[in-house]
Design an enzyme around this catalytic site. Sequence first.
Site, PDB file in Angstrom:
ATOM      1  N   SER A 143     -58.916  21.607  -1.913  1.00 26.13           N
ATOM      2  CA  SER A 143     -58.522  22.267  -3.696  1.00 26.13           C
ATOM      3  C   SER A 143     -60.064  21.358  -3.361  1.00 26.13           C
ATOM      4  O   SER A 143     -60.889  22.155  -3.685  1.00 26.13           O
ATOM      5  CB  SER A 143     -57.452  21.182  -3.972  1.00 26.13           C
ATOM      6  OG  SER A 143     -56.884  21.224  -5.194  1.00 26.13           O
ATOM      7  N   GLU A 250     -58.555  29.740  -0.667  1.00 26.58           N
ATOM      8  CA  GLU A 250     -56.584  29.619  -0.642  1.00 26.58           C
ATOM      9  C   GLU A 250     -57.010  29.092  -2.116  1.00 26.58           C
ATOM     10  O   GLU A 250     -57.816  29.057  -2.895  1.00 26.58           O
ATOM     11  CB  GLU A 250     -56.241  28.846   0.390  1.00 26.58           C
ATOM     12  CG  GLU A 250     -57.240  27.191   0.160  1.00 26.58           C
ATOM     13  CD  GLU A 250     -56.393  26.175  -1.264  1.00 26.58           C
ATOM     14  OE1 GLU A 250     -55.591  26.185  -1.349  1.00 26.58           O
ATOM     15  OE2 GLU A 250     -57.576  25.390  -1.347  1.00 26.58           O
ATOM     16  N   HIS A 318     -52.683  24.449  -0.255  1.00 22.15           N
ATOM     17  CA  HIS A 318     -51.799  23.820  -0.365  1.00 22.15           C
ATOM     18  C   HIS A 318     -50.366  24.053   0.861  1.00 22.15           C
ATOM     19  O   HIS A 318     -49.207  24.149  -0.402  1.00 22.15           O
ATOM     20  CB  HIS A 318     -51.749  24.051  -2.394  1.00 22.15           C
ATOM     21  CG  HIS A 318     -52.380  24.007  -3.249  1.00 22.15           C
ATOM     22  ND1 HIS A 318     -54.070  24.323  -2.955  1.00 22.15           N
ATOM     23  CD2 HIS A 318     -53.001  22.632  -3.984  1.00 22.15           C
ATOM     24  CE1 HIS A 318     -54.699  24.057  -3.478  1.00 22.15           C
ATOM     25  NE2 HIS A 318     -54.265  22.858  -4.264  1.00 22.15           N
TER      26      HIS A 318
END
EC number: 3.4.16.-
Length: 348
Positions: A143, A250, A318
């Site tokens: 992230s 992502e 995630h």
Amino acid sequence: MERRTLIKSLMAAPLLSGLAAAGSAGAAPSTGELLRPARLRRGMTVGLVTPASNAWEDEDIRFAIDVVKSLGFKVKEGANLYQRTQYLAGPDAARAEDFNRMFADPEVDAVFCLRGGYGTPRILPMLDYATIRQNPKILLGYSDITALLNAIHERCGLITFHGPIAAQNFTDYTLEEFSKVLVRGEFPVRLGEAPPFEGSPGRVERRNRVTRFRGGSARGRLIGGNLTLMCSLLGTPFEPDFRDKILFLEDVGEAPYRIDRMLTQLWLAGKLDEVNGIVFGKFTDAETSGNTFSVEHVLRERSAGLEVPVVRGLMIGHVDDQTVVPVGAMAELDGDSGALILQEPVVS
């Protein structure tokens, strides 16, 4: 709090005063030497840091410590591990100091990030890249940690690892991916394949299917991670080199039009034309209410004109079942079978 809300809040805050010093001593680009950290072994000491946001409660931090211990490691807590300044885990200087100390500390064998959130781009000018080069260690997170993973690889030549944060439970799948890359050091090995599914006749798993947008095969070193963070590095002294790379991306909580906007930014900047292949991981919790394209449509359209293999759906992002992707390692992308294959050792 979602990342886009954090960014809106940040716009009213002062910019990092240290940005002008981004090219200062200790921040020289990589010399081209690839650095492989030592593999993980039981009994090693893991330094736990919060370079972005913090967990909401102290009990969540203690949970993360227990997770790391359950993996067989000792834990050394960052001096500022429990700090919070609204959406940041304490002041920028404190977060950077903890990070630098972990790489300088001879008792620390690897560095795990407690969570992502927002904040790592703010500390990039404050990192001691010379010390990191001299003390190569496993750095693990995802992230918002994307900024650290790519900047450190670009500046130091150190292979870094896009994978689970400490403040999460490791599923059987996640633990196996973690172990084969960071503990056993397997290669060649496939990364991010869908978990096995056992169902009754007539039932087929839909959630973890791989979509092949364009076939063919390509080799290149891996860069990437969170799409938002990769875009935030463009035009900065910490922008990674996209040439001849396999780019993996992502994101979470982003509407299709925002995914479109960020991919368009990469395209307009010429970055999508430089890579040898693209892996789209999971784009979870996308807001698809109202009149909108689907995420699949956006990913397919934005990569349609590229003459490189493109696949979607590997276990990157995630999700509970999560692979570990070594940033900087040589890999092969097989667009026909939808496989991402690690081609070299990434730990020593």
